[in-house]
Design a protein around this motif. Structure first.
Motif, mmCIF file in Angstrom:
data_model
loop_
_atom_site.group_PDB
_atom_site.id
_atom_site.type_symbol
_atom_site.label_atom_id
_atom_site.label_comp_id
_atom_site.label_asym_id
_atom_site.label_seq_id
_atom_site.Cartn_x
_atom_site.Cartn_y
_atom_site.Cartn_z
ATOM 1 N N GLN A 1 0.765 -1.306 0.002
ATOM 2 C CA GLN A 1 0.079 -0.079 0.101
ATOM 3 C C GLN A 1 0.841 1.163 0.151
ATOM 4 N N GLN A 2 1.985 1.137 0.499
ATOM 5 C CA GLN A 2 3.002 2.344 0.286
ATOM 6 C C GLN A 2 3.237 2.696 -0.869
ATOM 7 N N PRO A 3 3.541 4.307 -1.114
ATOM 8 C CA PRO A 3 3.721 4.534 -2.695
ATOM 9 C C PRO A 3 5.167 4.364 -3.172
ATOM 10 N N VAL A 4 5.191 4.231 -4.407
ATOM 11 C CA VAL A 4 6.896 3.818 -4.849
ATOM 12 C C VAL A 4 7.616 5.205 -4.508
ATOM 13 N N PRO A 5 8.773 4.992 -4.294
ATOM 14 C CA PRO A 5 9.674 6.554 -4.083
ATOM 15 C C PRO A 5 9.814 6.910 -5.266
ATOM 16 N N ASP A 6 10.171 8.434 -5.230
ATOM 17 C CA ASP A 6 10.315 9.037 -6.583
ATOM 18 C C ASP A 6 11.456 8.368 -7.288
ATOM 19 N N ARG A 7 12.504 8.290 -6.438
ATOM 20 C CA ARG A 7 13.930 7.815 -7.045
ATOM 21 C C ARG A 7 13.856 6.441 -7.820
ATOM 22 N N PHE A 8 13.000 5.580 -7.403
ATOM 23 C CA PHE A 8 12.636 4.351 -8.190
ATOM 24 C C PHE A 8 11.968 4.551 -9.657
ATOM 25 N N LYS A 9 10.868 5.611 -9.556
ATOM 26 C CA LYS A 9 10.213 6.207 -10.544
ATOM 27 C C LYS A 9 11.273 6.617 -11.476
ATOM 28 N N ASP A 10 12.097 7.436 -11.236
ATOM 29 C CA ASP A 10 13.087 7.996 -12.168
ATOM 30 C C ASP A 10 14.141 6.989 -12.645
ATOM 31 N N LEU A 11 14.356 6.111 -11.893
ATOM 32 C CA LEU A 11 15.291 4.815 -12.383
ATOM 33 C C LEU A 11 14.490 4.225 -13.571
ATOM 34 N N LEU A 12 13.143 3.759 -13.197
ATOM 35 C CA LEU A 12 12.299 3.198 -14.441
ATOM 36 C C LEU A 12 12.333 4.034 -15.518
ATOM 37 N N GLU A 13 11.901 5.386 -15.152
ATOM 38 C CA GLU A 13 11.986 5.992 -16.523
ATOM 39 C C GLU A 13 13.236 5.934 -17.455
ATOM 40 N N LYS A 14 14.522 5.969 -16.644
ATOM 41 C CA LYS A 14 15.868 6.071 -17.436
ATOM 42 C C LYS A 14 16.013 4.553 -18.271
ATOM 43 N N LEU A 15 15.608 3.494 -17.420
ATOM 44 C CA LEU A 15 15.685 2.414 -18.065
ATOM 45 C C LEU A 15 14.484 2.013 -19.324
ATOM 46 N N GLU A 16 13.686 2.791 -19.240
ATOM 47 C CA GLU A 16 12.620 2.571 -20.209
ATOM 48 C C GLU A 16 13.193 3.432 -21.546
ATOM 49 N N LYS A 17 13.880 4.609 -21.455
ATOM 50 C CA LYS A 17 14.470 5.434 -22.350
ATOM 51 C C LYS A 17 15.803 4.676 -22.828
ATOM 52 N N SER A 18 16.305 4.162 -22.148
ATOM 53 C CA SER A 18 17.636 3.471 -22.490
ATOM 54 C C SER A 18 17.181 2.203 -23.329
ATOM 55 N N SER A 19 16.219 1.364 -23.074
ATOM 56 C CA SER A 19 15.828 0.389 -23.774
ATOM 57 C C SER A 19 15.044 0.824 -25.016
ATOM 58 N N ALA A 20 14.482 1.937 -25.036
ATOM 59 C CA ALA A 20 13.780 2.325 -26.180
ATOM 60 C C ALA A 20 14.768 2.887 -27.195
ATOM 61 N N GLU A 21 15.990 3.469 -26.832
ATOM 62 C CA GLU A 21 16.895 3.937 -27.806
ATOM 63 C C GLU A 21 17.646 2.963 -28.170
ATOM 64 N N LYS A 22 17.858 1.744 -27.478
ATOM 65 C CA LYS A 22 18.661 0.482 -27.784
ATOM 66 C C LYS A 22 17.845 -0.278 -29.083
ATOM 67 N N SER A 23 16.661 -0.337 -29.014
ATOM 68 C CA SER A 23 15.669 -1.124 -29.945
ATOM 69 C C SER A 23 15.611 -0.268 -31.082
ATOM 70 N N LYS A 24 16.023 0.992 -31.360
ATOM 71 C CA LYS A 24 15.839 1.817 -32.621
ATOM 72 C C LYS A 24 16.760 1.352 -33.532
#
Length: 72
Positions: free
Chosen positions: A49-72
């Motif tokens: 029930q606890q919210p996801v910390p902002d630093r984890f959200k930031d890390l997930l966004e960076k990972l998603e961007k990185s994987s999107a760039e690699k798949s291009k």
């Protein structure tokens, strides 16, 4: 036979009735297993029930961007 600790009762299994099984196959009675499971579930539910910390959200966004760039 039961043993009391605080307000909670736990079934005590006499060692004599277990024989050699005590060392090789430790077991809890069904009531104790259920109580432990209920307590673990309650603790885990509180954690979920606890919210996801902002630093984890930031890390997930960076990972998603990185994987999107690699798949291009």
């Amino acid at each position: 036979m039961t043993g009391e600790k605080g307000n909670k009762l736990a079934r005590v299994i006499p060692e004599d009735s277990l024989g050699d099984k005590l060392a090789s196959e430790p077991q809890l009675d069904k009531t104790s297993q259920k109580r432990i499971g209920d307590q673990l579930r309650a603790m885990y539910d509180e954690l979920v029930q606890q919210p996801v910390p902002d630093r984890f959200k930031d890390l997930l966004e960076k990972l998603e961007k990185s994987s999107a760039e690699k798949s291009k």
